[in-house]
Design a protein around this motif. Structure first.
Motif, PDB file in Angstrom:
ATOM      1  N   ASN A 124       0.909  -1.230   0.100  1.00  0.00           N
ATOM      2  CA  ASN A 124      -0.022   0.053   0.158  1.00  0.00           C
ATOM      3  C   ASN A 124       0.907   1.318  -0.091  1.00  0.00           C
ATOM      4  OD1 ASN A 124      -2.764  -1.042  -0.064  1.00  0.00           O
ATOM      5  ND2 ASN A 124      -2.616  -1.487   2.337  1.00  0.00           N
ATOM      6  N   LEU A 125       1.917   1.295  -0.796  1.00  0.00           N
ATOM      7  CA  LEU A 125       2.854   2.410  -0.964  1.00  0.00           C
ATOM      8  C   LEU A 125       2.346   3.258  -2.235  1.00  0.00           C
ATOM      9  CD1 LEU A 125       6.246   1.010   0.399  1.00  0.00           C
ATOM     10  CD2 LEU A 125       4.942   2.738   1.525  1.00  0.00           C
ATOM     11  N   LEU A 126       1.599   2.815  -2.954  1.00  0.00           N
ATOM     12  CA  LEU A 126       1.185   3.444  -4.344  1.00  0.00           C
ATOM     13  C   LEU A 126       0.693   4.968  -4.062  1.00  0.00           C
ATOM     14  CD1 LEU A 126      -0.365   0.385  -6.332  1.00  0.00           C
ATOM     15  CD2 LEU A 126       1.756   1.367  -6.846  1.00  0.00           C
ATOM     16  N   HIS A 127      -0.139   5.123  -2.994  1.00  0.00           N
ATOM     17  CA  HIS A 127      -0.680   6.238  -3.236  1.00  0.00           C
ATOM     18  C   HIS A 127       0.489   7.439  -2.959  1.00  0.00           C
ATOM     19  CE1 HIS A 127      -4.554   4.972  -2.841  1.00  0.00           C
ATOM     20  NE2 HIS A 127      -4.555   4.055  -2.147  1.00  0.00           N
ATOM     21  N   SER A 128       1.593   7.260  -2.595  1.00  0.00           N
ATOM     22  CA  SER A 128       2.445   8.362  -2.232  1.00  0.00           C
ATOM     23  C   SER A 128       2.998   8.684  -3.599  1.00  0.00           C
ATOM     24  CB  SER A 128       3.630   7.785  -1.379  1.00  0.00           C
ATOM     25  OG  SER A 128       4.300   6.710  -1.931  1.00  0.00           O
ATOM     26  N   GLU A 129       2.778   7.733  -4.592  1.00  0.00           N
ATOM     27  CA  GLU A 129       3.482   8.083  -6.204  1.00  0.00           C
ATOM     28  C   GLU A 129       2.079   8.207  -6.980  1.00  0.00           C
ATOM     29  OE1 GLU A 129       6.197   4.933  -6.856  1.00  0.00           O
ATOM     30  OE2 GLU A 129       7.471   5.633  -5.355  1.00  0.00           O
ATOM     31  N   ARG A 130       1.051   8.650  -6.601  1.00  0.00           N
ATOM     32  CA  ARG A 130      -0.225   8.982  -7.276  1.00  0.00           C
ATOM     33  C   ARG A 130      -0.593   7.642  -8.218  1.00  0.00           C
ATOM     34  NH1 ARG A 130      -0.398  14.648 -10.067  1.00  0.00           N
ATOM     35  NH2 ARG A 130      -2.458  14.030 -10.119  1.00  0.00           N
ATOM     36  N   GLY A 131      -0.246   6.593  -7.422  1.00  0.00           N
ATOM     37  CA  GLY A 131      -0.754   5.254  -8.122  1.00  0.00           C
ATOM     38  C   GLY A 131      -1.833   4.505  -7.478  1.00  0.00           C
ATOM     39  N   GLY A 165      -8.981  -9.003   3.124  1.00  0.00           N
ATOM     40  CA  GLY A 165      -8.617  -7.880   1.943  1.00  0.00           C
ATOM     41  C   GLY A 165      -7.710  -6.875   2.658  1.00  0.00           C
ATOM     42  N   VAL A 166      -6.825  -6.148   1.931  1.00  0.00           N
ATOM     43  CA  VAL A 166      -5.921  -5.159   2.534  1.00  0.00           C
ATOM     44  C   VAL A 166      -6.184  -3.717   1.850  1.00  0.00           C
ATOM     45  CG1 VAL A 166      -4.299  -6.803   3.270  1.00  0.00           C
ATOM     46  CG2 VAL A 166      -3.790  -5.939   1.114  1.00  0.00           C
ATOM     47  N   ALA A 167      -6.948  -3.813   1.218  1.00  0.00           N
ATOM     48  CA  ALA A 167      -7.060  -2.404   0.204  1.00  0.00           C
ATOM     49  C   ALA A 167      -7.308  -1.204   1.128  1.00  0.00           C
ATOM     50  CB  ALA A 167      -8.030  -2.618  -0.774  1.00  0.00           C
ATOM     51  N   GLY A 168      -7.978  -1.448   2.360  1.00  0.00           N
ATOM     52  CA  GLY A 168      -8.433  -0.333   3.181  1.00  0.00           C
ATOM     53  C   GLY A 168      -7.176   0.244   4.021  1.00  0.00           C
ATOM     54  N   LEU A 169      -6.023  -0.796   3.934  1.00  0.00           N
ATOM     55  CA  LEU A 169      -4.916  -0.516   5.105  1.00  0.00           C
ATOM     56  C   LEU A 169      -3.897   0.754   4.565  1.00  0.00           C
ATOM     57  CD1 LEU A 169      -4.449  -4.103   6.301  1.00  0.00           C
ATOM     58  CD2 LEU A 169      -6.014  -2.459   7.060  1.00  0.00           C
ATOM     59  N   ASP A 170      -3.277   1.155   5.407  1.00  0.00           N
ATOM     60  CA  ASP A 170      -2.237   2.195   5.062  1.00  0.00           C
ATOM     61  C   ASP A 170      -0.968   1.111   5.228  1.00  0.00           C
ATOM     62  OD1 ASP A 170      -1.272   2.261   8.086  1.00  0.00           O
ATOM     63  OD2 ASP A 170      -2.466   3.943   8.091  1.00  0.00           O
ATOM     64  N   PRO A 171       0.162   1.530   4.913  1.00  0.00           N
ATOM     65  CA  PRO A 171       1.495   0.865   4.988  1.00  0.00           C
ATOM     66  C   PRO A 171       1.701   0.706   6.518  1.00  0.00           C
ATOM     67  CG  PRO A 171       1.548   2.668   3.480  1.00  0.00           C
ATOM     68  CD  PRO A 171       0.330   2.879   4.121  1.00  0.00           C
ATOM     69  N   ALA A 172       1.477   1.506   7.528  1.00  0.00           N
ATOM     70  CA  ALA A 172       1.888   1.270   9.148  1.00  0.00           C
ATOM     71  C   ALA A 172       1.099   0.021   9.542  1.00  0.00           C
ATOM     72  CB  ALA A 172       1.467   2.443   9.809  1.00  0.00           C
ATOM     73  N   ASP A 173      -0.329  -0.028   8.922  1.00  0.00           N
ATOM     74  CA  ASP A 173      -1.083  -1.138   9.385  1.00  0.00           C
ATOM     75  C   ASP A 173      -0.609  -2.424   8.689  1.00  0.00           C
ATOM     76  OD1 ASP A 173      -3.153   0.324  10.739  1.00  0.00           O
ATOM     77  OD2 ASP A 173      -4.143   0.810   8.884  1.00  0.00           O
ATOM     78  N   GLY A 219       2.698  -7.661  10.126  1.00  0.00           N
ATOM     79  CA  GLY A 219       3.777  -8.595   9.787  1.00  0.00           C
ATOM     80  C   GLY A 219       4.431  -8.455   8.243  1.00  0.00           C
ATOM     81  N   VAL A 220       3.720  -7.467   7.386  1.00  0.00           N
ATOM     82  CA  VAL A 220       4.375  -7.418   6.178  1.00  0.00           C
ATOM     83  C   VAL A 220       5.176  -5.946   6.005  1.00  0.00           C
ATOM     84  CG1 VAL A 220       3.452  -7.041   3.698  1.00  0.00           C
ATOM     85  CG2 VAL A 220       2.234  -8.524   5.079  1.00  0.00           C
ATOM     86  N   ILE A 221       6.398  -6.260   5.571  1.00  0.00           N
ATOM     87  CA  ILE A 221       7.309  -4.989   5.473  1.00  0.00           C
ATOM     88  C   ILE A 221       8.087  -5.131   4.106  1.00  0.00           C
ATOM     89  CG2 ILE A 221       9.256  -6.275   6.807  1.00  0.00           C
ATOM     90  CD1 ILE A 221       9.594  -3.226   8.010  1.00  0.00           C
ATOM     91  N   GLN A 222       8.123  -3.832   3.607  1.00  0.00           N
ATOM     92  CA  GLN A 222       8.857  -3.757   2.277  1.00  0.00           C
ATOM     93  C   GLN A 222      10.276  -3.240   2.459  1.00  0.00           C
ATOM     94  OE1 GLN A 222       6.835  -2.349  -1.003  1.00  0.00           O
ATOM     95  NE2 GLN A 222       8.549  -2.049  -2.416  1.00  0.00           N
ATOM     96  N   VAL A 223      11.186  -3.798   1.887  1.00  0.00           N
ATOM     97  CA  VAL A 223      12.639  -3.224   1.763  1.00  0.00           C
ATOM     98  C   VAL A 223      12.754  -2.786   0.480  1.00  0.00           C
ATOM     99  CG1 VAL A 223      15.081  -3.882   1.875  1.00  0.00           C
ATOM    100  CG2 VAL A 223      13.537  -5.123   3.313  1.00  0.00           C
ATOM    101  N   MET A 224      12.875  -1.495   0.364  1.00  0.00           N
ATOM    102  CA  MET A 224      12.771  -0.650  -1.062  1.00  0.00           C
ATOM    103  C   MET A 224      14.118  -0.995  -1.643  1.00  0.00           C
ATOM    104  SD  MET A 224       9.732   1.115  -0.476  1.00  0.00           S
ATOM    105  CE  MET A 224       9.975   2.409  -1.611  1.00  0.00           C
ATOM    106  N   GLU A 225      13.741  -0.607  -3.064  1.00  0.00           N
ATOM    107  CA  GLU A 225      14.969  -0.881  -3.995  1.00  0.00           C
ATOM    108  C   GLU A 225      15.927   0.265  -3.875  1.00  0.00           C
ATOM    109  OE1 GLU A 225      15.490   0.239  -8.923  1.00  0.00           O
ATOM    110  OE2 GLU A 225      13.452  -0.556  -7.994  1.00  0.00           O
ATOM    111  N   GLY A 226      16.987   0.197  -3.689  1.00  0.00           N
ATOM    112  CA  GLY A 226      18.119   1.178  -3.682  1.00  0.00           C
ATOM    113  C   GLY A 226      18.688   1.479  -2.270  1.00  0.00           C
TER     114      GLY A 226
END
Length: 278
Positions: free
Chosen positions: A64-71, A84-92, A97-104
């Motif tokens: 759920n990190l798309l909104h920060s990039e207008r996606g 369903g996880v559509a209504g959750l924000d990244p902190a939720d 237990g789901v965490i993203q390690v970003m590219e770069g």
């Protein structure tokens, strides 16, 4: 009856399910076109493809990190453990237990390695002792980080920063890590080291991985299952061992033919096997 039981067992093992999603940026740019995939509990699932195939967008759709990039996800659904996880924000998602390690290798450059790692435990409430124990566990997997723990992250090597980013994710006690291009910009020896640690974390700590990777050769040696993306669509998937032996994958992703690298779209056998969803 046996088939039904087998189906129920497989469904119970599915941790993350992405079902026929479509992603659009800025209301007009279609990036993902009916992508579906599953991540098994306790497994390493590889999301493969060239630059621009849609791998990072898929991970950001899950976290759920798309909104920060207008996606936004305009079609389809994403569920985690059946919810369903559509209504959750990244902190939720992190709390689940789901965490993203970003590219770069996004580290806080002005903080030390150890301070970076401790930021990963920010959302935890299980006490200082548990956090300290996990910090030592991270250092056991990444002994180089312990040597550099007082160094500013911005002055460490690319490999050390990648280790720091993964270690920081571990400090949140994740169930699933979305790992984006872990091999990018690293020497082959370091790539092997990073993937070896991913394998250890999977086997010893039970962490599930969905990793996006251009280095198909390495990813398929460590993953259990793989999906290949081209132009925002899944064009092939299967057990990693089968994909490694697939002649098309060998030609287009594990080597170069006499005619050079081609697209799956140019091959008649690919057209027979394509699994695009309308």
């Amino acid at each position: 009856m046996e088939a039904a039981v087998k189906h129920e067992e497989e469904a119970a093992k599915t941790l993350l399910e992405v079902n026929n999603i479509e992603v659009i940026y800025n209301h007009v740019i279609l990036v993902l076109k009916g992508v579906s995939l599953k991540v098994a509990e306790g497994g390493i699932t590889a999301l493969l493809g060239g630059n621009g195939a849609g791998k990072t967008t898929t991970l950001k759709a899950v976290s759920n990190l798309l909104h920060s990039e207008r996606g936004e996800v305009t079609k389809g659904s994403i569920s985690y453990r059946g919810d369903g996880v559509a209504g959750l924000d990244p902190a939720d998602m992190v709390k689940r237990g789901v965490i993203q390690v970003m590219e770069g290798r996004h580290c806080f450059e002005h903080l030390t390695i150890e301070e970076n790692l401790m930021t990963g435990a920010y959302t935890r409430g299980d006490g200082r002792g548990a956090v300290s124990a996990d910090l030592e566990k991270v250092y056991s997997y990444f002994p180089r980080l312990k040597e550099r723990r007082t160094s500013q992250a911005g002055y460490t090597s690319g490999g050390e920063q990648q280790m720091c980013a993964i270690g920081r994710a571990l400090m949140s006690r994740p169930e699933t890590i979305l790992l984006d291009e872990p091999s990018m910009g690293l020497a082959p020896q370091l790539v092997e080291e990073i993937f070896g640690i991913v394998k250890d974390l999977n086997q010893k700590e039970g962490v599930s991985f969905l990793l996006a990777e251009q280095n198909t050769n390495v990813a398929l040696r460590f993953a259990h299952y793989g999906y290949i993306l081209e132009s925002g669509r899944v064009v092939m998937d299967g057990p990693a061992a089968d994909l490694r032996e697939n002649p098309d994958v060998k030609e287009f992703y594990l080597g170069v033919s006499e005619e050079g690298r081609k697209s799956f779209r140019d091959v008649r056998s690919y057209r027979r096997r394509k699994r695009w969803l309308s």
